[in-house]
Design an enzyme around this catalytic site. Structure first.
Site, PDB file in Angstrom:
ATOM      1  N   ARG A 244       0.835  -1.213   0.000  1.00  0.00           N
ATOM      2  CA  ARG A 244       0.000   0.000   0.000  1.00  0.00           C
ATOM      3  C   ARG A 244       0.866   1.259   0.000  1.00  0.00           C
ATOM      4  NH1 ARG A 244      -0.509   4.699   2.492  1.00  0.00           N
ATOM      5  NH2 ARG A 244       0.043   3.650   4.430  1.00  0.00           N
TER       6      ARG A 244
ATOM      7  N   CYS B  48       6.719  10.157  -1.147  1.00  0.00           N
ATOM      8  CA  CYS B  48       5.557  10.975  -0.799  1.00  0.00           C
ATOM      9  C   CYS B  48       5.398  12.041  -1.865  1.00  0.00           C
ATOM     10  CB  CYS B  48       5.742  11.603   0.588  1.00  0.00           C
ATOM     11  SG  CYS B  48       4.426  12.764   1.027  1.00  0.00           S
TER      12      CYS B  48
ATOM     13  N   HIS C 200       5.889   4.607  12.429  1.00  0.00           N
ATOM     14  CA  HIS C 200       5.827   4.483  10.969  1.00  0.00           C
ATOM     15  C   HIS C 200       6.873   5.440  10.400  1.00  0.00           C
ATOM     16  CE1 HIS C 200       3.372   4.025   7.121  1.00  0.00           C
ATOM     17  NE2 HIS C 200       3.961   5.201   6.881  1.00  0.00           N
TER      18      HIS C 200
END
Ligand code: HMG
Ligand code: MG
Length: 336
Positions: free
Chosen positions: A14, A256, A223
């Site tokens: 993901r 990102c 994370h």
């Protein structure tokens, strides 16, 4: 050892793949998950039910989740295997729920969802099209829908240490958002250093703010992304402070879209190696014998084989999507 296992949550399928620009086939996504399960990873974030306009790569999540291969894996591993999916809003939750209705099975298509909000206004606007307060306000019905379905709900707080729009982030603010999500019913909150700028001291400051708000350490996850090269150090520091769960991506997949130069998550291979060689048991290698992963000539050593197989998955996926392997450990082990 009586020490609790550090739980490794593999987020490559993901968080890793969502940023890939060229469309990847459902077959490839399914094969990645299958290979990860086959080497022994049992918590794998498998996809997301988000806007295909914003994240086209995840538009095939329904096909991935209903693939015969995943059905076989669920049957084989039962409730040991967890394949959570991200749901940003009611609509995403509804899409998952109707999919589960269309494909009833035992075990069910998934047993877990992941919700997400951000610690800053700038990132919240960019990623969720909402202010932080608005984003928080739409979460309770999603938690409620998940609960009714018997789905566990995890929640992310993004940009807990740094934001591409606002720079430095006040750890008090990140801790406050985490608390709201736990209060709403998240079984765990994953604290996201989305742009990978944090250092161990900042993680410690953040965790200390969480403790001031009485957030139980065993409900927190770290994370880490690795843009500034500090992710493995951050992981080890968080674990030493009692964080029981670490998110990572095989081959350090990811990036990102909002932060120039941002890299993927800390790599699973690097995390597994660092924990094992520190004598810290993880869900991937539960009985560490420091030194043994470097026993080049003795593949019979416990864990060595599985570790190499994990590195092979990283090599395989890097080649399959035409990227260089982002895992330092993976490159070192396979390059020999
Ligand atoms: P919205 O409020 O509806 O507004 O959705 P929008 O303008 O962004 O909506 C765009 C279109 O998507 C609209 O369609 C919506 O109906 C539709 P249009 O009317 O233009 O044809 N839409 C949806 N379609 C399918 N499934 C849905 C859905 N929701 C809306 N669930 C929203 C706001 C945030 C939901 C939307 O913009 C979105 O899905 N964005 C993608 C967010 C995302 O996936 N980000 C990456 C994951 S988070 C992350 O990576 C961080 C994390 O790893 C932790 C960390 O590192 O920090 C978790
Ligand atoms: Mg992430």
């Amino acid at each position: 050892s009586s020490r609790a296992l550090v739980k490794i949550v593999e987020v490559g399928p993901r968080d890793g793949l969502q940023n890939e620009k060229t469309p990847l086939s459902t077959e490839l996504k399914v094969e990645l998950i299958e290979r990860l399960v086959n080497v022994g990873l049992m918590d794998i974030e498998a996809g997301s039910f988000v806007s295909p306009k914003w994240v086209p790569q995840m538009a095939t999540t329904a096909d991935v989740m209903t693939s015969p291969t995943l059905a076989r894996l669920r049957e084989r591993h039962g409730d040991k295997l967890s394949l959570p999916c991200l749901v940003p809003n009611d609509r995403g939750m509804h899409a998952l729920a109707s999919l589960m209705d269309k494909h009833p099975s035992t075990p069910p298509l998934t047993n877990e969802v992941a919700l997400f909000v951000a610690a800053t206004e700038g990132f919240s606007r960019a990623n969720l099209n909402k202010s932080v307060a608005e984003a928080l306000s739409v979460q309770p019905p999603i938690f409620e829908a998940a609960r009714k379905r018997g789905l566990k709900a995890r929640a992310y707080v993004s940009v807990v240490l740094g934001c591409p729009f606002e720079g430095y982030v006040d750890p008090k603010e990140a801790a406050r958002v985490a608390k709201e999500l736990l209060d709403m019913g998240a079984y765990e909150v994953s604290l996201g250093d989305t742009i990978g700028v944090g250092v161990p001291q900042q993680w410690e400051d953040l965790l200390s703010e969480c403790q001031k708000l009485n957030l139980p350490m065993d409900k927190l996850a770290a994370h880490c992304h690795d843009t500034y090269g500090t992710a493995v150090a951050n992981v080890l520091h968080c674990v030493s402070l009692g964080v029981p769960t670490i998110d990572s991506s095989v081959a350090a997949l990811g990036g990102c879209p909002y932060s120039p130069g941002a890299t993927g998550n800390v790599s699973t291979e690097d995390v597994v190696y660092a924990l094992h060689e520190s004598g810290i048991p993880s869900t991937f290698l539960p009985t560490p014998e420091p030194g043994s992963l470097l026993a080049w000539h003795d593949r019979g050593v416990d864990g060595r084989q599985r570790f190499e197989e994990l590195c092979d998955v990283g090599e395989w996926v890097s080649e399959a999507i035409g990227r260089t392997n982002g895992s330092r450990v993976g490159k070192a082990v396979r390059g020999r």
